[in-house]
Motif scaffolding. Structure first.
Motif, short mmCIF file in Angstrom:
data_model
loop_
_atom_site.label_atom_id
_atom_site.label_comp_id
_atom_site.label_asym_id
_atom_site.label_seq_id
_atom_site.Cartn_x
_atom_site.Cartn_y
_atom_site.Cartn_z
N CYS A 127 0.57 -1.28 -0.05
CA CYS A 127 0.11 0.22 -0.23
C CYS A 127 1.23 1.25 0.18
CB CYS A 127 -0.91 -0.07 1.02
SG CYS A 127 -1.93 -1.75 1.62
N TRP A 128 0.03 2.60 -0.32
CA TRP A 128 0.78 3.96 -0.35
C TRP A 128 -0.34 4.46 0.65
CZ3 TRP A 128 -1.39 8.54 -1.57
CH2 TRP A 128 0.11 9.71 -1.86
N VAL A 129 0.84 4.89 1.39
CA VAL A 129 -0.02 6.39 2.09
C VAL A 129 0.14 7.73 1.96
CG1 VAL A 129 0.82 6.04 3.88
CG2 VAL A 129 -1.42 7.13 4.06
N SER A 130 -0.32 8.75 2.15
CA SER A 130 0.07 10.11 2.07
C SER A 130 0.54 10.84 3.59
CB SER A 130 -1.15 11.52 1.91
OG SER A 130 -2.31 11.43 2.80
N ASN A 131 1.03 12.07 2.72
CA ASN A 131 2.19 12.64 4.05
C ASN A 131 1.05 12.71 5.22
OD1 ASN A 131 4.41 12.45 2.78
ND2 ASN A 131 4.07 14.31 1.64
N ARG A 132 -0.55 13.44 4.83
CA ARG A 132 -1.35 13.78 5.65
C ARG A 132 -1.67 13.09 6.28
NH1 ARG A 132 -6.76 16.38 4.04
NH2 ARG A 132 -7.58 13.87 2.75
N GLU A 133 -1.66 11.38 6.12
CA GLU A 133 -2.40 10.26 7.36
C GLU A 133 -0.78 8.92 7.06
OE1 GLU A 133 -4.71 9.98 8.47
OE2 GLU A 133 -6.62 11.22 7.51
N MET A 134 0.27 9.52 6.60
CA MET A 134 1.22 8.40 7.04
C MET A 134 1.55 7.92 8.85
SD MET A 134 5.06 9.40 5.53
CE MET A 134 5.83 11.19 6.15
N ALA A 182 -8.66 8.78 0.11
CA ALA A 182 -7.77 9.05 -1.89
C ALA A 182 -6.23 8.96 -0.88
CB ALA A 182 -8.13 9.94 -2.44
N ASP A 183 -6.02 9.04 0.95
CA ASP A 183 -4.57 8.69 1.18
C ASP A 183 -4.34 7.83 1.14
OD1 ASP A 183 -4.59 11.98 1.80
OD2 ASP A 183 -6.62 12.14 3.67
N LEU A 184 -4.95 6.80 1.30
CA LEU A 184 -4.47 5.35 1.31
C LEU A 184 -4.58 4.96 -0.04
CD1 LEU A 184 -3.90 2.75 4.39
CD2 LEU A 184 -4.67 2.06 1.77
N LEU A 185 -3.69 4.09 -0.53
CA LEU A 185 -3.91 3.65 -1.94
C LEU A 185 -3.28 2.30 -2.08
CD1 LEU A 185 -3.63 6.35 -4.94
CD2 LEU A 185 -5.61 5.33 -3.66
N VAL A 186 -4.38 1.37 -2.40
CA VAL A 186 -3.61 -0.26 -2.27
C VAL A 186 -3.36 -0.62 -3.40
CG1 VAL A 186 -4.15 -2.95 -2.28
CG2 VAL A 186 -5.74 -1.76 -0.64
N LEU A 187 -1.95 -1.17 -3.69
CA LEU A 187 -1.13 -1.22 -5.19
C LEU A 187 -1.02 -2.89 -5.82
CD1 LEU A 187 1.59 1.09 -4.28
CD2 LEU A 187 -0.29 1.80 -5.34
#
Length: 365
Positions: free
Chosen positions: A275-282, A337-342
């Motif tokens: 997964c990827w998580v944005s700066n705001r939620e990481m 949208a702050d966390l995307l599953v890759l």
């Protein structure tokens, strides 16, 4: 008094079984349980086991020859033979007074104060359903240290199922088989529960809290399937005293090692989820991992992902090693949208479907 080195140990076990009001034990049951416990705790002194004749003599001694004579009553119950699949009448024994014990002794002042302190501390956990047995015990204590205002508070579901919780808690402690009557939510998709109808005889093992709800992990008697019931689905708990309880063969904690939440499909594979998580939620994700397998992606592996997904600026990549279930997909979508599953693709697709349904629903407002 019979002159055997295991006599005192047998009396202790028999005393406990005769005082048990949550199970109905025949002479054969007592013989088997005494023999099993001695063989487990004292394997070098058990020999060929304890015989029925020995237990008969022990019970006679407790009734007629011991310094503290025991009033033992005989009674009959309807029991079920799992192997032969038939009901039969079983002749059982127990103390006439359930509070009687040949080993009874008073509680000391120090023990009384310690018990009172413990119950007072437990009472501070507002979010923990109160067990009536503990409340009754606390009311009986004449000396209880009075603590100040609560210093710990847990969130709780406003729909409180204290009675069901208490009944199941005591069934687990007593190692007692129960019959559950329950209802399924409309549109229920749980094939296991649907297959068992609206009533099930189960061996309860564990009460688990997840997301402000309580769940029971248990084993169905008729096919040994492991089942999970939400307590808010359970309408009635009926103890079955004459049914033999089967212990869970393993570590209950391992049942939840590979999942988020409580839904565990035994044959489902453990996946590596990237997964990827944005700066705001990481920072929030990093300080509150979704699962024990949570790991940040660093070094060369992170570099490869940065090159593969150049449009994902900043943030961080992480992985989870767990099974795919409803709770996983729900957790992954809570960040929007702050966390995307890759990867893997099947988890990505399930998240995509959930998000699309949400978008479609909002378009209709």
């Amino acid at each position: 008094m019979p002159n055997t080195k295991n006599a005192f140990i047998r009396y202790q076990i028999i005393d406990r079984l005769l005082a048990d009001r949550n199970h109905a034990y025949s002479l054969d049951d007592i013989t088997r349980l005494v023999s099993d416990e001695i063989s487990q705790k004292y394997p070098d002194s058990c020999g060929d086991g304890v015989t029925r004749r020995t237990i008969e003599k022990d019970i006679r001694y407790l009734e007629y020859e011991n310094r503290v004579l025991a009033d033992i009553e005989r009674f009959s119950v309807e029991s079920y033979d799992t192997d032969r699949q038939r009901t039969y009448t079983k002749r059982c024994l127990r103390y006439a007074d359930p509070s009687f014990s040949i080993f009874s002794k008073g509680i000391t002042d120090e023990e009384l104060n310690l018990l009172g302190s413990t119950l007072t501390i437990l009472g501070q956990f507002d979010g923990l359903p109160g067990l009536k047995v503990l409340q009754d015990l606390q009311a009986k204590l004449s000396e209880k240290p009075q603590l100040g205002s609560p210093v710990v508070s847990l969130s709780t579901n406003p729909r409180n199922y204290t009675k069901v919780f208490s009944e199941l808690y005591m069934a687990i402690v007593r190692k007692q088989v129960v019959r559950l009557s329950y209802h399924l939510f409309e549109g229920n998709a749980d094939g296991e529960l649907s297959r068992h109808g609206r009533s099930a005889v189960v061996h309860p093992y564990l009460l688990k809290e997840y997301s402000d709800r309580w769940f029971l992990l248990c084993r169905a008697q008729h096919d040994a399937a492991m089942l999970t019931f939400a307590l808010d689905r359970i309408d009635q708990v009926e103890p079955l005293q004459s049914h033999a309880y089967v212990e869970y063969d393993g570590d209950l904690n391992e049942w939840y090692e590979d999942i988020i939440g409580v839904t565990n499909r035994k044959d489902a594979p453990v996946l590596t989820i990237t997964c990827w998580v944005s700066n705001r939620e990481m920072e929030y994700v990093d300080t509150k991992p979704m699962h024990g397998s949570y790991r940040k992606v660093r070094g060369d592996a992170e570099k490869v992902l940065r090159e593969q997904y150049p449009h994902l600026e900043g943030g961080m990549f992480f992985t989870l090693e767990c099974k795919n279930n409803y709770e996983l997909v729900r957790e992954l979508t809570t960040y929007g949208a702050d966390l995307l599953v890759l990867s893997p693709e099947d988890v990505v697709e399930q998240v995509r479907i959930r998000v699309n349904r949400m978008q479609e629903a909002y378009r209709k407002i």
